[in-house]
Design a protein around this motif. Structure first.
Motif, short mmCIF file in Angstrom:
data_model
loop_
_atom_site.label_atom_id
_atom_site.label_comp_id
_atom_site.label_asym_id
_atom_site.label_seq_id
_atom_site.Cartn_x
_atom_site.Cartn_y
_atom_site.Cartn_z
N TYR A 12 6.39 -49.94 -95.58
CA TYR A 12 5.14 -50.17 -96.27
C TYR A 12 3.92 -49.99 -95.37
O TYR A 12 2.90 -49.46 -95.79
CB TYR A 12 5.14 -51.57 -96.88
CG TYR A 12 3.88 -51.86 -97.63
CD1 TYR A 12 3.62 -51.21 -98.85
CD2 TYR A 12 2.94 -52.75 -97.14
CE1 TYR A 12 2.47 -51.45 -99.54
CE2 TYR A 12 1.78 -53.00 -97.83
CZ TYR A 12 1.55 -52.35 -99.02
OH TYR A 12 0.41 -52.59 -99.72
N TYR A 25 -1.76 -45.53 -93.91
CA TYR A 25 -2.48 -44.92 -95.01
C TYR A 25 -3.98 -45.19 -94.96
O TYR A 25 -4.81 -44.30 -94.99
CB TYR A 25 -1.89 -45.42 -96.33
CG TYR A 25 -2.59 -44.91 -97.53
CD1 TYR A 25 -2.35 -43.60 -97.97
CD2 TYR A 25 -3.49 -45.71 -98.21
CE1 TYR A 25 -3.00 -43.12 -99.09
CE2 TYR A 25 -4.14 -45.23 -99.32
CZ TYR A 25 -3.90 -43.94 -99.76
OH TYR A 25 -4.54 -43.46 -100.85
N ASP A 26 -4.32 -46.46 -94.83
CA ASP A 26 -5.73 -46.84 -94.93
C ASP A 26 -6.59 -46.22 -93.84
O ASP A 26 -7.65 -45.68 -94.11
CB ASP A 26 -5.87 -48.38 -94.87
CG ASP A 26 -5.57 -48.96 -96.22
OD1 ASP A 26 -5.67 -48.21 -97.23
OD2 ASP A 26 -5.21 -50.15 -96.28
N TYR A 41 -7.48 -42.53 -94.17
CA TYR A 41 -8.41 -42.05 -95.18
C TYR A 41 -9.68 -42.87 -95.26
O TYR A 41 -10.36 -42.87 -96.25
CB TYR A 41 -7.71 -42.02 -96.54
CG TYR A 41 -6.55 -41.08 -96.47
CD1 TYR A 41 -6.78 -39.72 -96.40
CD2 TYR A 41 -5.25 -41.57 -96.36
CE1 TYR A 41 -5.73 -38.85 -96.26
CE2 TYR A 41 -4.19 -40.71 -96.23
CZ TYR A 41 -4.44 -39.34 -96.18
OH TYR A 41 -3.40 -38.48 -96.03
N SER A 60 -8.79 -34.12 -98.34
CA SER A 60 -7.44 -34.63 -98.23
C SER A 60 -6.43 -33.49 -98.07
O SER A 60 -5.38 -33.67 -97.51
CB SER A 60 -7.09 -35.47 -99.46
OG SER A 60 -7.42 -34.78 -100.62
N PRO A 68 3.01 -39.39 -96.89
CA PRO A 68 3.73 -40.57 -96.43
C PRO A 68 5.24 -40.30 -96.46
O PRO A 68 5.74 -39.64 -97.36
CB PRO A 68 3.37 -41.64 -97.46
CG PRO A 68 2.12 -41.16 -98.11
CD PRO A 68 2.14 -39.68 -98.03
N VAL A 113 7.01 -40.90 -99.66
CA VAL A 113 6.80 -39.92 -100.73
C VAL A 113 7.70 -38.71 -100.50
O VAL A 113 8.30 -38.18 -101.42
CB VAL A 113 5.32 -39.51 -100.80
CG1 VAL A 113 5.12 -38.36 -101.78
CG2 VAL A 113 4.46 -40.70 -101.18
N LEU A 172 4.71 -45.46 -106.96
CA LEU A 172 4.13 -44.69 -105.85
C LEU A 172 2.72 -44.22 -106.19
O LEU A 172 1.85 -44.17 -105.34
CB LEU A 172 5.01 -43.47 -105.54
CG LEU A 172 6.33 -43.76 -104.84
CD1 LEU A 172 7.16 -42.50 -104.71
CD2 LEU A 172 6.09 -44.37 -103.46
N GLU A 197 0.51 -47.00 -105.56
CA GLU A 197 0.42 -47.29 -104.14
C GLU A 197 -0.45 -46.28 -103.39
O GLU A 197 -1.33 -46.65 -102.62
CB GLU A 197 1.84 -47.26 -103.57
CG GLU A 197 1.97 -47.98 -102.25
CD GLU A 197 1.76 -49.47 -102.40
OE1 GLU A 197 1.06 -50.04 -101.56
OE2 GLU A 197 2.27 -50.06 -103.39
N TYR A 198 -0.15 -45.00 -103.60
CA TYR A 198 -0.78 -43.98 -102.76
C TYR A 198 -1.76 -43.05 -103.48
O TYR A 198 -2.57 -42.39 -102.86
CB TYR A 198 0.29 -43.10 -102.12
CG TYR A 198 1.31 -43.86 -101.32
CD1 TYR A 198 0.91 -44.69 -100.27
CD2 TYR A 198 2.67 -43.75 -101.61
CE1 TYR A 198 1.85 -45.40 -99.54
CE2 TYR A 198 3.62 -44.46 -100.88
CZ TYR A 198 3.19 -45.29 -99.84
OH TYR A 198 4.10 -45.97 -99.13
N TRP A 250 -1.63 -36.17 -106.64
CA TRP A 250 -0.39 -36.07 -105.86
C TRP A 250 -0.47 -34.80 -105.02
O TRP A 250 -1.31 -33.92 -105.29
CB TRP A 250 0.81 -36.02 -106.81
CG TRP A 250 1.30 -37.37 -107.19
CD1 TRP A 250 0.69 -38.25 -108.02
CD2 TRP A 250 2.51 -38.00 -106.74
NE1 TRP A 250 1.43 -39.39 -108.12
CE2 TRP A 250 2.56 -39.27 -107.34
CE3 TRP A 250 3.55 -37.61 -105.88
CZ2 TRP A 250 3.61 -40.17 -107.12
CZ3 TRP A 250 4.60 -38.51 -105.67
CH2 TRP A 250 4.63 -39.78 -106.27
#
Lengths: 551, 215
Positions: A15, A19-20, A23, A37, A44, A47, A77, A80-81, A87
């Protein structure tokens, strides 16, 4: 390969990947962001794992696993992302999964659907086009092979493919009709590719799926109680084709309704009994959508009894099974909205055609804002009728887009305005009926002249002067209209929902013997059964809980 | 002729073929035949309107008028509404479609006196539809049949469009009604239109389950 349990563990373990921090610097502008992006997005690990496993499941036709991935992992997902971003692009995905063309098509189906649903500002023109081409690829793959393709998907996904296909057509038609905000380049592009999201193309896909699957023949045999496999044919025996065929019928129902073709809408569902549970009725969203459009078409055809039956039966089903789909949030929103719309439509039908309905549905209509709206409509508030209608009706479309050279205006409201006018004409024709009904309810016999006097007094604009003969004459016209409007086709049996006989299903009826009105009302005695059963169950429950308390 | 065409046309309405504009000339001819021969095929007519909806360049106002007038002849069915839903605001406002819309509106409100006055004032609008007036009289008889037990003879004649005595007798006979002096006896409505009482019926079987669970 790992099982979904492993996957869940992996999910929580990994987890805290970065990520944070990755970005933190995005701009908030969606177009700039997507470029940003694309350059910096490192998929991730989770993913990547998911996509690999997903691809394997598609290849190995693991329907059960696919269902978990589709209904569980994908939304999780996403939340989450990819809450606010698309995507990963196709090219990023191909870097991780082996060359599996059909997986990529399915992935892109989800990818575009996510853009339509979640990305602020909606899809760009290019994305709309690409999504369309992707659907073409998918349906070509399924339809053009000489034998059934080796693909199996969960039923919910199949339903959502067809439903989304029609939705994206609808969305495009709305987008296309809003000429006022288009750049010259966009107009140019729209002009040069007028086959994209063309209504005939959409109809063609749905009809082809229906024909390939022999679903109509299957339903016909199924309705007689026999085994439908005998007529299913090579393709129709496969669940993929059978269900796509069935869902396409519902897709056609929706599409015909959006174009104001209520006759075809109902006709396309021949041999489907909307209220009956069957092997095809496993997807709640599909059943709810079916009932919504069927009920709506009936209402427009002034078949109020049929509309009321259709709405109350599905609303009862929703009331009883609410907990079942409360967990799946993305479906839940859609179902909630459609439920609320159906309560509005039911309210309209009951005002125009008062009739006894199930007590628990009646209970809901007594609550909340429905009660006030019904009250207003009963008192002839035309604006309220219109508001309810506009809120609850489908998003109608004009099949032919305005020419790109027409005045840059918003044409997207034309179709809805027209259907609203047709409906309001009907309401207008019936405007005197509630008043007459309210007087008739008080009597068992009533001379026409006496009712004419009441009616004249009711209209306050005539400064006390009125002519009994004239009033009587116009009252008789209204009485004839009352009988005419309250006697409608009601379905009782037969393969087609269009079948039926004339009935007066409303709770108040009358006849005229020369100049005397004889009134027949429906009196409903109080019902105690439900009340006592509820109390008994409550008492039982309480009793059980008391026993469990350890002192 | 209309009967013979019915089969040909039915095959043109199957599946995706329904949207093929090449069928339009045949379907339009079929509309003309229906008008001439007092035949009726709602499904084929809706398919014509659908083709107009998809291909506005083929829109034929004359055919559309015939389809709408034919829909009026099929009252009390709601075919007229179905047709209306397939047209658009601009088309409805066009002359003489707007006239037909008006006729439909007053017919829906059962204001037969005004309806007849209007129809007689512009005979050219409806005379191409064979049997138009009698079809409307059928609808009048339908409404009278569901509304009245006995009706004033003069009033009935008015509703039918101020018909003379012979014609009135013809319609009375056709529907099996009986003349009783100044009144016409329609039917015994009190047999059908009765006050209903809905009472809850609970028998032992209904409560057996819950009683068993409450021990």
């Amino acid at each position: 390969m790992y099982s979904s349990d492993d996957y869940e563990q992996g999910y929580s373990r990994d987890y805290d990947y970065n990520y944070d921090t990755d970005y933190g610097g995005h701009t908030g502008d969606p177009t700039a962001d997507s470029d940003y992006s694309r350059q910096h997005f490192k998929m991730p690990e989770l993913v990547v794992k998911f996509l690999k496993y997903f691809c394997e499941c598609v290849r190995d036709r693991q329907v059960f696993e696919l269902q978990n991935l589709y209904e569980g992992t994908w939304p999780k997902l996403t939340e989450e992302y990819f809450e606010k971003r698309p995507w990963p692009e196709e090219t990023d995905v191909t870097a991780h999964v082996k060359n599996e063309p059909i997986f990529l098509i399915l992935y892109k189906e989800l990818y575009f659907r996510h853009i339509y649903a979640r990305i602020q500002g909606g899809p760009t023109l290019e994305q709309r086009f690409n999504s369309f081409y992707n659907y073409c690829d998918l349906f070509n793959y399924i339809l053009s092979e000489a034998e059934p393709v080796p693909l199996e998907l969960p039923e919910l996904w199949l339903w959502e493919i067809v439903d989304e296909f029609v939705y994206q057509f609808q969305s495009f038609a709305q987008y296309r009709a809003r000429l006022q905000k288009k750049t010259a380049q966009e107009l140019e592009q729209l002009n040069s590719s007028n086959k994209v999201w063309n209504v005939l193309c959409v109809l063609n896909v749905l009809h082809s799926l229906v024909e390939k699957s022999n679903i109509k023949q299957q339903l016909e045999v199924f309705a007689t109680g026999a085994e439908s496999d005998s007529v299913a044919g090579e393709f129709g025996r496969h669940n993929l084709y059978k269900m796509l065929g069935y869902f396409s019928l519902v897709g056609l129902l929706r599409l015909h309704s959006l174009l104001g073709d209520y006759y075809q809408a109902i006709k396309v569902l021949e041999n489907i009994e909307v209220h009956k549970k069957s092997q095809f009725a496993h997807v709640p969203a599909c059943q709810i959508s079916t009932s919504y459009y069927v009920g709506f078409a009936y209402m427009m055809m002034r078949r109020y009894s049929d509309a009321i039956r259709t709405f109350s039966s599905i609303l009862l089903y929703i009331q009883r099974t609410k907990q079942l789909f409360a967990t799946k949030s993305y479906q839940h929103d859609q179902i909630n909205k459609q439920t609320d719309q159906m309560y509005h439509l039911l309210a309209i039908c009951l005002v125009l055609h008062p009739q006894c309905i199930d007590e628990s549905i009646q209970q809901t209509l007594r609550e909340k804002n429905y009660h006030e709206k019904m009250y207003k409509m009963q008192y002839g508030d035309l604006q309220e009728f219109e508001n309810c209608f506009v809120y609850a009706c489908p998003k109608f479309l004009s099949p032919c887009p305005p020419g790109t050279d027409s005045i840059p205006d918003d044409f997207s409201k034309e179709a809805i305005n027209h259907q609203t006018t047709v409906f309001m004409d009907e309401v207008q024709q019936q405007r005197m009926l509630p008043t007459i009904r309210s007087y008739l309810k008080l009597y068992t016999t009533l001379p026409i002249s006496k009712l004419a006097t009441f009616m004249a007094q009711n209209q306050r604009n005539n400064d006390g002067k009125w002519d009994l003969d004239k009033e009587t004459q116009s009252l008789i016209i209204h009485l004839l209209c009352f009988k005419h409007k309250m006697k409608n086709i009601v379905w009782s049996k037969g393969a087609s929902g269009l079948d039926g006989n004339f009935h007066s299903g409303s709770e108040l009826d009358f006849y005229i013997d020369n100049d005397m009105i004889h009134i027949a009302d429906t009196k409903v005695a109080h019902r105690y059964g439900d009340f006592f059963i509820r109390k008994i169950l409550k008492f039982e429950d309480l009793n059980r809980k008391l026993h469990l308390i350890k002192m | 002729m209309a009967e013979a065409m019915k089969q040909t046309v039915a095959s043109m309405l199957k599946g995706i073929e329904r949207y093929n504009p090449d069928n339009l000339p045949t379907l339009e001819r079929y509309v003309e035949i229906q008008s001439r021969e007092n035949a009726y095929d709602l499904e084929a007519n809706l398919a014509v309107l659908k083709l107009y909806q998809f291909n506005p360049q083929f829109f034929n106002i004359d055919i559309t008028c015939q389809i709408l007038l034919k829909a009026l002849t099929n009252f009390p069915h709601t075919d007229f509404i179905l047709c209306k839903c397939l047209l658009n605001e601009r088309q409805l406002a066009e002359e003489p479609i707007n006239q037909i819309m008006y006729l439909g509106d007053i017919l829906e409100q059962c204001d037969f006196q005004i309806f007849w006055k209007r129809v007689h004032s512009m005979p050219e609008l409806t005379q191409r539809i064979t049997g138009f007036l009698d079809s409307i009289r059928k609808f009048v008889c339908h409404v009278v049949g569901i509304t009245y037990q006995r009706i004033d003879r003069v009033h009935l004649a008015e509703l039918l469009g101020d018909v003379d005595d012979v014609t009135l007798k013809h319609w009375v006979k056709k529907y099996g009604w009986k003349e009783e002096g100044a009144l016409v006896f329609i039917s015994n409505q009190d047999e059908n239109i009765k006050t209903k009482n809905i009472n809850e019926k609970i028998d032992f079987d209904n409560v057996g389950a819950i009683m068993a669970s409450c021990r």
